[in-house]
Design an enzyme around this catalytic site. Sequence first.
Site, mmCIF file in Angstrom:
data_model
loop_
_atom_site.group_PDB
_atom_site.id
_atom_site.type_symbol
_atom_site.label_atom_id
_atom_site.label_comp_id
_atom_site.label_asym_id
_atom_site.label_seq_id
_atom_site.Cartn_x
_atom_site.Cartn_y
_atom_site.Cartn_z
ATOM 1 N N ARG A 279 44.893 10.436 -11.161
ATOM 2 C CA ARG A 279 44.521 10.151 -9.777
ATOM 3 C C ARG A 279 43.544 11.230 -9.327
ATOM 4 N NH1 ARG A 279 42.685 10.417 -4.839
ATOM 5 N NH2 ARG A 279 43.865 9.305 -3.230
ATOM 6 N N HIS B 264 29.109 -2.062 -21.855
ATOM 7 C CA HIS B 264 30.114 -1.536 -22.787
ATOM 8 C C HIS B 264 30.184 -2.518 -23.953
ATOM 9 C CE1 HIS B 264 33.536 0.566 -24.262
ATOM 10 N NE2 HIS B 264 34.462 0.218 -23.388
ATOM 11 N N ARG C 152 39.234 -2.741 -31.241
ATOM 12 C CA ARG C 152 39.516 -1.628 -30.328
ATOM 13 C C ARG C 152 40.957 -1.598 -29.845
ATOM 14 N NH1 ARG C 152 36.001 1.761 -27.676
ATOM 15 N NH2 ARG C 152 34.970 1.700 -29.713
ATOM 16 N N ASP D 260 26.337 -1.328 -31.549
ATOM 17 C CA ASP D 260 26.285 -2.759 -31.245
ATOM 18 C C ASP D 260 25.064 -3.473 -31.791
ATOM 19 O OD1 ASP D 260 28.700 -3.014 -29.817
ATOM 20 O OD2 ASP D 260 27.803 -1.946 -28.141
ATOM 21 N N HIS E 113 23.076 5.609 -25.505
ATOM 22 C CA HIS E 113 24.519 5.867 -25.476
ATOM 23 C C HIS E 113 24.796 7.029 -24.539
ATOM 24 C CE1 HIS E 113 28.612 6.664 -26.882
ATOM 25 N NE2 HIS E 113 28.583 5.437 -27.356
ATOM 26 N N HIS F 135 37.093 5.253 -29.973
ATOM 27 C CA HIS F 135 35.955 6.036 -29.515
ATOM 28 C C HIS F 135 36.296 6.869 -28.287
ATOM 29 C CE1 HIS F 135 31.351 6.285 -29.517
ATOM 30 N NE2 HIS F 135 31.798 6.736 -30.667
HETATM 31 N N1 COA Z 1 16.801 0.393 -22.844
HETATM 32 C C1 COA Z 1 15.817 0.944 -22.118
HETATM 33 N N2 COA Z 1 15.945 2.125 -21.490
HETATM 34 C C2 COA Z 1 17.132 2.745 -21.610
HETATM 35 C C3 COA Z 1 18.192 2.218 -22.356
HETATM 36 C C4 COA Z 1 17.998 0.999 -22.990
HETATM 37 N N3 COA Z 1 18.955 0.445 -23.719
HETATM 38 N N4 COA Z 1 19.247 3.062 -22.309
HETATM 39 C C5 COA Z 1 18.856 4.081 -21.542
HETATM 40 N N5 COA Z 1 17.593 3.888 -21.127
HETATM 41 C C6 COA Z 1 16.827 4.774 -20.273
HETATM 42 C C7 COA Z 1 17.192 4.550 -18.817
HETATM 43 O O1 COA Z 1 16.411 3.561 -18.225
HETATM 44 C C8 COA Z 1 16.962 5.912 -18.252
HETATM 45 O O2 COA Z 1 15.565 6.072 -18.096
HETATM 46 P P1 COA Z 1 14.954 6.824 -16.828
HETATM 47 O O3 COA Z 1 15.473 8.230 -16.951
HETATM 48 O O4 COA Z 1 13.499 6.664 -16.991
HETATM 49 O O5 COA Z 1 15.534 6.114 -15.638
HETATM 50 C C9 COA Z 1 17.409 6.845 -19.355
HETATM 51 O O6 COA Z 1 17.209 6.115 -20.566
HETATM 52 C C10 COA Z 1 18.871 7.258 -19.225
HETATM 53 O O7 COA Z 1 19.663 6.089 -19.198
HETATM 54 P P2 COA Z 1 21.032 5.893 -18.434
HETATM 55 O O8 COA Z 1 21.258 4.437 -18.203
HETATM 56 O O9 COA Z 1 21.086 6.798 -17.261
HETATM 57 O O10 COA Z 1 22.039 6.424 -19.504
HETATM 58 P P3 COA Z 1 23.588 6.277 -19.391
HETATM 59 O O11 COA Z 1 24.146 7.400 -20.158
HETATM 60 O O12 COA Z 1 24.055 6.082 -18.002
HETATM 61 O O13 COA Z 1 23.828 4.875 -20.090
HETATM 62 C C11 COA Z 1 24.140 3.185 -21.596
HETATM 63 C C12 COA Z 1 24.217 4.690 -21.371
HETATM 64 C C13 COA Z 1 24.789 2.859 -22.914
HETATM 65 C C14 COA Z 1 24.891 2.461 -20.475
HETATM 66 C C15 COA Z 1 22.652 2.771 -21.571
HETATM 67 O O14 COA Z 1 21.970 3.432 -22.624
HETATM 68 C C16 COA Z 1 22.490 1.276 -21.684
HETATM 69 O O15 COA Z 1 22.564 0.573 -20.674
HETATM 70 N N6 COA Z 1 22.281 0.748 -22.926
HETATM 71 C C17 COA Z 1 22.177 -0.664 -23.116
HETATM 72 C C18 COA Z 1 23.575 -1.279 -23.168
HETATM 73 C C19 COA Z 1 24.308 -0.935 -24.439
HETATM 74 O O16 COA Z 1 23.749 -1.016 -25.531
HETATM 75 N N7 COA Z 1 25.596 -0.595 -24.286
HETATM 76 C C20 COA Z 1 26.468 -0.302 -25.434
HETATM 77 C C21 COA Z 1 26.851 1.130 -25.465
HETATM 78 S S1 COA Z 1 27.726 1.507 -26.951
#
Ligand code: COA
Length: 374
Positions: A354, A220, A335, A310, A259, A185
């Site tokens: 870096r 992750h 992976r 997931d 995501h 990925h």
């Molecule tokens: N449940 C509830 N709300 C979620 C969410 C989730 N799984 N994923 C994102 N959001 C919300 C956030 O709270 C945020 O809301 P806000 O703007 O009101 O604060 C918005 O969506 C953006 O989320 P953010 O965490 O900034 O996105 P990101 O791009 O940094 O994070 C992930 C991506 C994957 C880390 C995030 O979606 C997450 O934590 N998911 C759950 C863990 C997961 O399934 N990981 C596997 C990835 S393959």
Amino acid sequence: MTEATKAGLEGIVAGKTSISTVGKEGLDLTYRGYSIHDLAKKATFEEVIFLLLHGELPTLTQLNEFIDQLMSWRSLPPELQTVLKLIPKDCNPMDVLRTGCSMLGTLEPEKSSSLQLTIAKRLLAIMPSMLLFWYQYHMGKGSIETSSESEKTIAAHILHLLYGHPASPSQIRALDVALILHAEHEFNASTFTCRVITSTLSDFYSAITGGICALRGPLHGGADEAAMEQIIQFKSADEAEVGIKSMLTKKEKIMGFGHRVYKYGDPRSDIIKEWAKKLSDEPSKKNLFAIAERIEEVMFREKHLYPNVDFYSALTYHFLGIPTFLFTPLFVISRTSGWCAHIFEQRANNRLIRPIAEYVGPLPKPFIPIEERN
Ligand code: COA
């Protein structure tokens, strides 16, 4: 915050790759140009590993040779068996693979980078053995034999070691597809970690060990386990509806949703959802599947968030009888194929990774001798 200092490096192009395309406009998720939909339908995990490592799909002869090699490299050195027995029963199994990989690096060190392909294959062959040897030893089964060649594929071998008997063809194929979907990925956190370590000219095992460490976190790789814990806490779809809404009100994250790259759905999710559905062949499984679907509906209605790979992978593994705490280690086994391809690519055109930071600390100030500080 400037473009270059976006939190989490979101949207920042951090290098070039010819291994996969993720979330590129108009393009599916592809491995070496092949659509994930075709690979999940028509290829085996072994073909995908070969594709990632060599850049091309294997011929039948190449594939058979490749499978024979992988089968012959499943055995655990006695020193590694000793270490695996010493790793506590109640530890996180990600630590088993992290320690096992690091230990193998001391027993079969990378004396020359010309050995990298051999080490990649050895790691892919031996990781299921490490994990299931440790698991079965602590389940009271003693030192199980992991070098058996009775099963040709990694998926069949894993399930045989787990169940203690051969799995059915549909169970094997379900796991095979999950392994294909998790194989690669692009510049995700763990792969980028591998590339950073590789860029320092460190050894192969260090890079893979670092990848395992990064994958361990719930944002992750660890999300599949957290998603399963969330699904099984509900007894019915209606209960899930109420529970998920309440969690969202409290601003809690629902694992297995959202995501960084896929804002309109993860192409892998529907593929693995089909497999979860196929395996939900008894009332209790059908109920869990209904709970999961309701969570999916609520998340879309309330937050416009889609399940990532997931969410339904967790359910698929659960229906295969795989204990929840082994989900993320299975992700590692898959992976590792992508990590190895990225290590090869980084090495082929290496420059130390870096970046620089935007300084937000105090302005320069005079040093205060210790006797004058209070
Ligand atoms: N449940 C509830 N709300 C979620 C969410 C989730 N799984 N994923 C994102 N959001 C919300 C956030 O709270 C945020 O809301 P806000 O703007 O009101 O604060 C918005 O969506 C953006 O989320 P953010 O965490 O900034 O996105 P990101 O791009 O940094 O994070 C992930 C991506 C994957 C880390 C995030 O979606 C997450 O934590 N998911 C759950 C863990 C997961 O399934 N990981 C596997 C990835 S393959």
